[in-house]
Design an enzyme around this catalytic site. Structure first.
Site, PDB file in Angstrom:
ATOM      1  CB  SER A   1      31.991  68.060  74.558  1.00  6.47           C
ATOM      2  OG  SER A   1      32.316  68.978  76.081  1.00  6.47           O
TER       3      SER A   1
ATOM      4  CG  ASP B   1      37.519  71.247  78.979  1.00  3.56           C
ATOM      5  OD1 ASP B   1      37.406  72.232  79.199  1.00  3.56           O
ATOM      6  OD2 ASP B   1      38.122  70.463  78.229  1.00  3.56           O
TER       7      ASP B   1
ATOM      8  CG  HIS C   1      34.861  72.241  76.381  1.00  2.00           C
ATOM      9  ND1 HIS C   1      35.159  71.508  77.013  1.00  2.00           N
ATOM     10  CD2 HIS C   1      34.009  72.015  75.516  1.00  2.00           C
ATOM     11  CE1 HIS C   1      33.771  70.956  76.988  1.00  2.00           C
ATOM     12  NE2 HIS C   1      33.432  71.270  75.586  1.00  2.00           N
TER      13      HIS C   1
END
Length: 713
Positions: free
Chosen positions: A565, A650, A685
């Protein structure tokens, strides 16, 4: 079968190969690896702030375009072909990881009213089972939710909120079956085990009023995914007619609702990355007025807790590391705030845990978490002590307001997760459970250390290191793994991982760098690595890696790095800055297309995150962000071996960022090192939702790293 696979692979890839990239007619070399996919180019330009953002792969943003999924599947097929020689290693790694899990296990139950609630695992099942027992732990089990049942016929299943009513008859919970973090509200009658027709979509936080009939819940905007509205639902009524209680129209702010541990009040928080505001309601009067504590003030955060006749308020109005004040519940305005604990420059007050007779200060000092118990009767303070120099400790689930026990967890890079009850009268901690690690784990074989690296500007940066003592070589020739994050003021916690043993037992020295931009050293540490200071995050990571090599923790030519991320942004930035330093890079759901994403206010997270990265519509921020945006700084040079992983659903970092990054890098890299893009087409995610599926993903990553590091044994 192998021939059929290659036919399918080449058929998929032919859609994306240009005439120059396709193999010559008649070329036959069975031993040669397949050519990687080459995404088509559709050139666009964005002229802003005197610059020009050229982009050949913006078309990948069109999720509905079948060519997009075809390209991602072609990349998946290519990754599978390249990684085929490691399949036996992947299986070996997976088997090792499973061998270190107690597959049938139960978490420590916690008391909530008349019931003890807990979750447990059963061997062979992907998800947890949530249950409770009434009165004592010898009572019959009542299953509240079996997540395995929820997951039937689903490719993904995540449980969000889980909140029983005070009378224990109802359970409000939320589920996401795509990975897009878009949750649906359900209400289950625990007396029958059946879900009621009451439901709502795009739900975030939930909280029961004291009448056991009224539920407050927040919902998100459809496109930006910002939690912005609070609704009140009366059990048995049409959810479509629920009353809108509050709406926050500031695009930087998200809202959340919860009930205090005392059960007396409900709080509605509105918060951006730098500013917050609270409203409160008597939980016994759900149709009453939500009253404001103090109006929002730019760059001032405050967080409210209830204890006795006061609201305790943690605020950074007088200093970045927060102070603690108290105000009477009858008149909690700022004019009545009285200081309880002043701001301390070297100690960050990160949270506050109130109970009837004591409270707990959750703090960070010298880069480590601390828990300090304070008696309300005497004012006596006792800080809980820990046996190791590198560790993590958190408050656990504490639902009881009237108690003499405070539950907390402890773990380290070496010590498995452990749950304790701290007796606030006797000042003693009692171990309730330490997670069992089967498969012969002996913690005495491993050593963790805290070392300090010197950053580019002279600042000392903490690094947590773990290795197996008998495998660490004095000459510094071990493979070295370095992990980092460094954003949002979020500390990188030194937690235990049984999966990590598969690397440690192959002689890999593993390091976790607590670089600026995170929260390890307080708010100033975050400030020094965000906005116009963001480059410190990346140069800190490089300095830490070089320090580890110089001090013989690992070999310069055997360095693997990993992040996800915002940590994926870190991976992209440091790889552009120092491609020569790293042997292999693993980047999960990486935020790499910084400029295009932050210039698009219609995307989730963009507007709120102007306070973390800057607003590139403003020229100073544009110029600064452009210096580090990984996608925009790719160049013709030799790069390390790189594995990029993403998920099609995501909602935090859209799949197209890593897809565009990979496609562009393929056209620029001058080396022969492998570059893979692997997309989970049915997750979000965090990747796969099932525990065994998740271990398969880790085994894939580890096999890639070990293959590149020459440590496959």
């Amino acid at each position: 079968m192998k021939k059929l696979f290659l036919v399918v692979l080449l058929g998929l890839m032919s859609t994306f190969l240009t005439a120059d990239d396709k193999p010559a007619a008649g070329a036959k070399d069975a031993a040669a690896p397949p050519a990687p996919p080459a995404a088509k180019k559709v050139h666009t330009e964005n002229h802003i702030n005197g610059g020009n953002l050229a982009d050949d792969y913006g078309w990948l943003r069109d999720k509905k375009n079948p060519e997009v999924a075809q390209y991602l599947e072609a990349e998946n097929a290519y990754a599978g072909a390249i990684m085929r020689p490691t399949e036996a290693l992947q299986q070996k790694l997976y088997d090792e990881m499973v061998s270190h899990i107690k597959e049938t296990d139960v978490n420590v139950p916690y008391r909530n009213g008349e019931y003890f609630y807990y979750s447990r695992w059963e061997k062979g099942k992907q998800y947890q089972i949530f249950a409770r027992k009434k009165g004592n732990l010898d009572a019959p089990e009542e299953i509240t939710i079996d997540q395995n049942e929820l997951a039937k016929n689903e490719k993904f299943m995540s449980l969000g909120a889980y909140d029983p009513s005070d009378d224990a008859n109802l359970l409000a919970y939320t589920t996401d079956n795509t990975g897009f973090r878009q949750y649906r509200l359900h209400i289950r009658d625990l007396r029958t085990g059946k879900d009621l027709p009451d439901t709502a979509e795009r739900v975030g936080s939930i909280a029961w009023a004291n009448d056991n009939q009224t539920l407050f819940y927040t919902v998100e905007e459809d496109k930006t995914k910002r939690q912005y509205r609070l609704y009140r639902h009366k059990l048995g009524t049409d959810s479509a007619k629920d009353e809108l209680v509050y709406e926050d129209k500031d695009e930087r702010f998200d809202i959340g609702v919860h009930k205090t541990r005392s059960g007396k009040y409900m709080f509605l928080e509105s918060g951006s990355h730098t500013t917050s505001e609270f409203r409160y309601l008597d939980a016994g009067n759900p149709t009453g007025e939500w009253k404001l504590i103090a109006p929002r003030q730019q760059d001032v955060e405050y967080y409210v807790y209830h204890l006795g006749d006061n609201f305790y308020i943690r605020t950074n109005d007088k200093g970045r590391n927060f102070r603690l004040v108290a105000a009477p519940t009858a008149a909690p305005g700022k004019e009545n705030w009285k200081e309880v604990l002043a701001v301390r420059p070297d100690v960050m007050l990160t949270a506050f845990e109130p109970f009837q007779d004591f409270y707990v200060l959750v703090e960070r000092e010298n880069g480590l978490p601390e828990l300090t118990v304070v008696s309300l009767a005497t004012g006596e303070k006792k800080r809980i002590s820990y046996p190791e120099p590198v560790y993590t400790s958190f408050p656990q689930i504490n639902r009881e307001y009237k108690t003499k026990l405070f539950r907390y967890s402890y773990q380290s890079l070496v010590t498995p997760p452990s749950v304790f009850d701290y007796d606030v009268e006797k000042h003693t901690s009692t171990l309730l459970k330490q997670t069992e690690v089967p498969g012969g784990y002996d913690l005495t074989k491993y050593k963790s250390e805290r070392v300090w690296a010197t950053a580019k500007d002279g600042v000392k940066v903490p690094v947590s290191v773990i290795y197996r003592k008998d495998l660490k070589k004095a000459d510094g020739s071990n493979p070295l793994y370095v992990y980092g994050y460094g954003s949002y003021g979020a500390p990188l916690f030194d937690t235990f991982s049984a999966s990590r043993l598969s690397l440690l037992d192959r002689g890999v020295v593993m390091a976790y760098v607590h670089i600026r931009g995170g929260g390890e050293m307080g708010k100033a540490w975050h400030d020094a690595g965000r906005m116009m200071n963001k480059m410190n995050t990346f140069t800190d990571f490089i300095a830490c890696t070089e320090h580890l090599v110089a001090n013989k923790y690992g070999a310069r030519d055997r360095i693997a790095i990993e992040g996800g991320s915002a940590g994926g942004l870190l991976m992209g930035a440091v790889t552009n800055l120092r491609p020569d330093l790293f042997k292999v890079v693993v980047s999960h759901v990486p935020f790499v297309d910084v400029m295009n994403t932050m210039l698009d206010a219609s995307l989730p997270l963009t507007v709120p995150e102007y306070e973390e990265w800057g607003n590139p519509n403003e020229k100073p921020a544009y110029d600064y962000m452009l210096k580090y945006s990984p996608y925009d700084n790719l160049k013709k040079t030799a790069y390390p071996a790189i594995l990029v992983k993403t998920s099609f659903n995501d909602s935090q970092v859209m799949y197209w960022e890593p897809a565009k990054y990979t496609a562009k890098l393929r056209t620029l890299k001058t080396d022969g090192n492998v570059l893979l893009l692997k997309t989970n087409m049915a997750a979000g995610h965090g990747g796969a939702s099932g525990r065994y599926e998740h271990l398969h993903e880790i085994a894939f990553d580890y096999a890639f790293m070990l293959m590149q590091l020459g440590a496959e044994k």
